[in-house]
Design an enzyme around this catalytic site. Structure first.
Site, PDB file in Angstrom:
ATOM      1  N   ASP A 167       0.817  -1.213   0.000  1.00  0.00           N
ATOM      2  CA  ASP A 167       0.000   0.000   0.000  1.00  0.00           C
ATOM      3  C   ASP A 167       0.850   1.263   0.000  1.00  0.00           C
ATOM      4  O   ASP A 167       0.608   2.192  -0.776  1.00  0.00           O
ATOM      5  CB  ASP A 167      -0.950   0.009   1.199  1.00  0.00           C
ATOM      6  CG  ASP A 167      -2.096  -0.981   1.029  1.00  0.00           C
ATOM      7  OD1 ASP A 167      -2.127  -1.682   0.001  1.00  0.00           O
ATOM      8  OD2 ASP A 167      -2.949  -1.060   1.927  1.00  0.00           O
ATOM      9  N   ARG A 204       1.109   6.903  17.045  1.00  0.00           N
ATOM     10  CA  ARG A 204       0.931   7.864  15.961  1.00  0.00           C
ATOM     11  C   ARG A 204       1.560   9.227  16.216  1.00  0.00           C
ATOM     12  O   ARG A 204       2.132   9.826  15.314  1.00  0.00           O
ATOM     13  CB  ARG A 204      -0.552   8.009  15.621  1.00  0.00           C
ATOM     14  CG  ARG A 204      -1.230   6.731  15.120  1.00  0.00           C
ATOM     15  CD  ARG A 204      -0.321   5.828  14.375  1.00  0.00           C
ATOM     16  NE  ARG A 204      -1.000   4.708  13.730  1.00  0.00           N
ATOM     17  CZ  ARG A 204      -0.388   3.591  13.391  1.00  0.00           C
ATOM     18  NH1 ARG A 204       0.899   3.433  13.663  1.00  0.00           N
ATOM     19  NH2 ARG A 204      -1.042   2.618  12.782  1.00  0.00           N
ATOM     20  N   ASP A 220      -6.639   6.618  12.471  1.00  0.00           N
ATOM     21  CA  ASP A 220      -5.239   7.008  12.309  1.00  0.00           C
ATOM     22  C   ASP A 220      -5.072   8.281  11.486  1.00  0.00           C
ATOM     23  O   ASP A 220      -4.165   9.071  11.740  1.00  0.00           O
ATOM     24  CB  ASP A 220      -4.445   5.859  11.689  1.00  0.00           C
ATOM     25  CG  ASP A 220      -4.045   4.816  12.715  1.00  0.00           C
ATOM     26  OD1 ASP A 220      -4.081   5.130  13.915  1.00  0.00           O
ATOM     27  OD2 ASP A 220      -3.699   3.683  12.319  1.00  0.00           O
TER      28      ASP A 220
END
Length: 408
Positions: free
Chosen positions: A16, A98, A127
């Site tokens: 991805d 994150r 996210d």
């Protein structure tokens, strides 16, 4: 949006993010800088470098960094001082990673003269919010590119077609649907999607990667001792360890005994419910041990106030507000409460459970002389309780008298 000239991409080396890398080059004609963080996900990161080079990224634009110690020391441990649990269960393993990734993305953008950053989070998840809120808090002028919200590659077929058209290698197992998606770091493993999307179906055992089935865990319990200084763990069984080393050791111990499994349907910040399978073996042990040492070193008022603040603190982290003033305010209060949270806790690990069985500290508020059922030698005057009860009962008596009058 102004066309970016250079973009820093959070890059895993997987399919991805490799597609995103090429899409950024094709869509904007920009230079791409890749950033790959080692947060203890347990994967070899050198292939990410080779993949980036193969896709035309200059060696000086490839950043691969070991952030494990910073992750645990500056993000995981402060969070555990608060005993943070989202919706009473989730130890926030993905959420807490994150802000650190965003911090480095923004810093690398400054270092390399980039005018934008990019991530691979989808438009349905949390996210995207966490990455972008953190980035804007650190650099309000930064441009964030979220390809999943912009491109027309909305299906696996379209993604594979794009990859093949641009000669991006596709592993054979990527041509079909993966059974579930995984996010991992030193604190936890998160599995979501596909075979896990029906919450009425029990998760297959092959989903679990860090923990043995508690039924198959050793038949004999194991006891460990965790030493704390000012709220942070510093040693296991008398051996001092760095933050990342200590958490990794707890992961090994917890995984061996099947500790830390969670099957949760949670409320995402973007509005939908999702089902996830989480494994947090070391974190589960750490939470139990931290509460164990707090039980003898924290004053009742401070402990109860912390418990009241915790859900708000956990929600801020889950929703992406690590760098917000309210989280920092709460952190200051929490950290102040930890000044005397020093001592040692003995934990029993057995078939999926981690339980405190002993705790001791030079900073302890526990007084055996006062609580003993034996002769207390005047340490506590039991007759004092009568006035205490009378004063606290006064308003209840007045209420009952008033209510009896009007009830008939």
């Amino acid at each position: 949006m102004t066309q970016p000239k250079k973009v820093v991409l959070a890059y895993s080396g997987g399919l991805d993010t490799s597609i995103i890398l090429k899409w950024l080059q094709v869509e904007y004609g920009c230079e791409v800088v890749t950033f790959t963080a080692d947060l203890g996900q347990g994967e070899e990161l050198d292939p990410a470098r080779k993949k980036a080079e193969m896709l035309g990224i200059k060696p000086e634009n490839i950043f691969i960094e070991d952030l494990r110690e910073e992750f645990v020391r500056d993000f995981v441990f402060p969070m555990f001082r608060a005993n943070a649990l989202y919706e009473g269960l989730y130890l926030l393993g993905t959420s807490i990673a994150r802000p650190l990734i965003s911090k480095r993305l923004v810093e690398i953008a400054v270092e390399t003269g980039a005018d934008a950053i990019s991530h691979g989070a989808t438009g349905k998840g949390n996210d995207q919010v966490r990455f972008e809120l953190s980035a804007y808090a650190l650099n309000p002028e930064i441009t964030v590119i979220a390809p999943w919200r912009k491109w027309d590659l909305g299906s696996r077929t379209r993604l594979l077609e794009f990859a093949e058209a641009h000669q991006i290698p596709i592993a054979k197992n990527k041509r079909g649907e993966a059974p579930f998606s995984v996010d991992a770091n030193l604190l936890h493993t998160s599995s979501e999607g596909r075979v896990l999307e029906d919450p009425a179906e029990e998760a297959p055992d092959y989903v679990y990667q860090r923990t043995v089935n508690p039924e198959d865990a050793p038949d004999a319990p194991e006891f460990i001792e965790i030493a704390f200084e000012k709220g942070d763990p510093v040693a296991i069984d008398g051996e001092p360890m760095s933050p990342a080393t200590l958490l990794a050791r707890l992961n090994d111990l917890g995984g061996k005994h099947g500790v830390g499994r969670l099957d949760l349907v949670e409320n995402r910040f973007v509005g939908m419910k999702s089902r996830g399978i989480y494994e947090t073996p070391g974190g589960t042990i750490l939470l139990e041990a931290h509460r164990g040492i707090e039980s003898i070193t924290l004053d009742r008022g401070a402990m109860h106030l912390k418990d009241e603040l915790m859900p708000r603190y956990a929600e801020l982290i889950y929703n992406g507000f690590w760098f917000s003033p309210e989280r920092e305010m709460l952190q200051a209060a929490i950290d102040h409460s930890q000044q005397h949270v020093t001592g040692t806790v003995r934990i029993k690990l057995y078939k999926g459970s981690a339980r405190t069985v002993a705790r001791w500290s030079e900073h302890s508020l526990y007084s055996e002389a006062q609580v003993t059922f034996e002769e207390d030698m005047g340490a506590y005057d039991q007759s004092d309780a009568q006035g205490f009860i009378q004063l606290n009962g006064l308003r209840l008596k007045l209420l009952a008298t008033r209510n009896r009058k009007f009830e008939g």
